[in-house]
Enzyme design. Sequence first.
Site, PDB file in Angstrom:
ATOM      1  N   PHE A  66       0.850  -1.181   0.000  1.00 46.04           N
ATOM      2  CA  PHE A  66       0.000   0.000   0.000  1.00 46.04           C
ATOM      3  C   PHE A  66       0.893   1.240   0.000  1.00 46.04           C
ATOM      4  CE2 PHE A  66      -2.065  -3.493   2.187  1.00 46.04           C
ATOM      5  CZ  PHE A  66      -3.306  -3.553   1.569  1.00 46.04           C
ATOM      6  N   SER A 105      -6.898  -7.604  -1.415  1.00 45.90           N
ATOM      7  CA  SER A 105      -6.440  -7.038  -0.150  1.00 45.90           C
ATOM      8  C   SER A 105      -6.847  -5.570  -0.048  1.00 45.90           C
ATOM      9  CB  SER A 105      -4.923  -7.151  -0.036  1.00 45.90           C
ATOM     10  OG  SER A 105      -4.526  -8.504  -0.020  1.00 45.90           O
ATOM     11  N   CYS A 112      -3.941  -4.841   6.745  1.00 50.95           N
ATOM     12  CA  CYS A 112      -4.218  -5.552   5.503  1.00 50.95           C
ATOM     13  C   CYS A 112      -5.163  -6.712   5.757  1.00 50.95           C
ATOM     14  CB  CYS A 112      -2.901  -6.078   4.914  1.00 50.95           C
ATOM     15  SG  CYS A 112      -3.119  -6.953   3.346  1.00 50.95           S
ATOM     16  N   THR A 114      -8.356  -9.414   3.980  1.00 46.78           N
ATOM     17  CA  THR A 114      -8.766 -10.076   2.747  1.00 46.78           C
ATOM     18  C   THR A 114     -10.276  -9.995   2.533  1.00 46.78           C
ATOM     19  OG1 THR A 114      -6.928 -11.644   2.940  1.00 46.78           O
ATOM     20  CG2 THR A 114      -8.733 -12.259   1.485  1.00 46.78           C
ATOM     21  N   ALA A 130      -8.922 -12.167  12.749  1.00 43.36           N
ATOM     22  CA  ALA A 130      -8.439 -13.229  13.614  1.00 43.36           C
ATOM     23  C   ALA A 130      -8.183 -12.684  15.013  1.00 43.36           C
ATOM     24  CB  ALA A 130      -7.148 -13.814  13.038  1.00 43.36           C
ATOM     25  N   HIS A 168       0.957  -4.425   7.622  1.00 43.43           N
ATOM     26  CA  HIS A 168       1.259  -5.276   8.771  1.00 43.43           C
ATOM     27  C   HIS A 168       1.518  -4.373   9.971  1.00 43.43           C
ATOM     28  CE1 HIS A 168       2.789  -8.679   5.913  1.00 43.43           C
ATOM     29  NE2 HIS A 168       1.507  -8.395   5.766  1.00 43.43           N
ATOM     30  N   THR A 213       4.259  12.349   7.741  1.00 51.01           N
ATOM     31  CA  THR A 213       5.635  12.731   8.031  1.00 51.01           C
ATOM     32  C   THR A 213       5.757  13.098   9.502  1.00 51.01           C
ATOM     33  OG1 THR A 213       5.952  13.589   5.793  1.00 51.01           O
ATOM     34  CG2 THR A 213       7.505  14.324   7.469  1.00 51.01           C
TER      35      THR A 213
END
Length: 273
Positions: A66, A105, A112, A114, A130, A168, A213
């Site tokens: 991404f 995704s 991220c 699915t 999960a 992640h 930033t």
Amino acid sequence: MAASCSLTFSSKTTKTLSMYQFVNPKSRLSNIDCGFNYITKPSILHAFIPLGKPKARRQSTIRCLFTGIVEEMGTIKQLGDTEHGGFDMKIGAKTVLEGVNLGDSIAVNGTCLTVTNFDHKASDFMVGLAPETLRKTSLIELEAGSLVNLERAVTPTSRMGGHFVQGHVDGTGEIVSMDPEGDSLWVKVKAAKDLLKYIVPKGFIAVDGTSLTVVDVFDEEECFNFMLVAYTQQKIVIPLKKVGQKVNLEVDILGKYVERLLSSGFVDSIKNP
């Protein structure tokens, strides 16, 4: 279609969600009804997080990327456990549904996830969560009606307007102050020491999936800050949060690579071939 970028799943959830990945979007699986038990208070989500130290699980290979440029804010429609033992979230959206396929995704507040089902008529899509995802991210604070940042994984023709974001989440930070200056907004976030070491002034960081930033790092306070201009404030969820709430943090991957190279003796090997 874009490959799946699954976060770590429990064995039961992995067995179920695997049937959705890499599936032809025209197949009958696109009409699956997952059967929600509705949840309206985020605290109930804690019931789905097993107590104790999680067992070691095999990590998946990085399969998506991404930029941290939020495409739109989606709305949580439904959130709850499913008949197959997993935990699903249905999100109302429009832009990210363009060209969507099962197994694609989409980053939700920088996480991220699915796509396991979608409905163009209803303008929504579904993703699975999960227990490990709920433990490591701020998604546990969501409830029906919450707004979330959404971004599709990049394609070979995408413009890289932000920085490399994997989706992640490294951990969460806590908003400690939000101070306006003119039409801009200063936001200060407290982060764990093991994350703060990768955060540098004028460096990149993804906060709830938004490429930002860093302005300053305050080591003694274990905090960093950034500024949001008026336009950005209207396009992302961070200004809608309150002091004390969590945000997902993903540090710049380049810092991790540099640390790894230094600790492995790579620099010394170059100096003394």
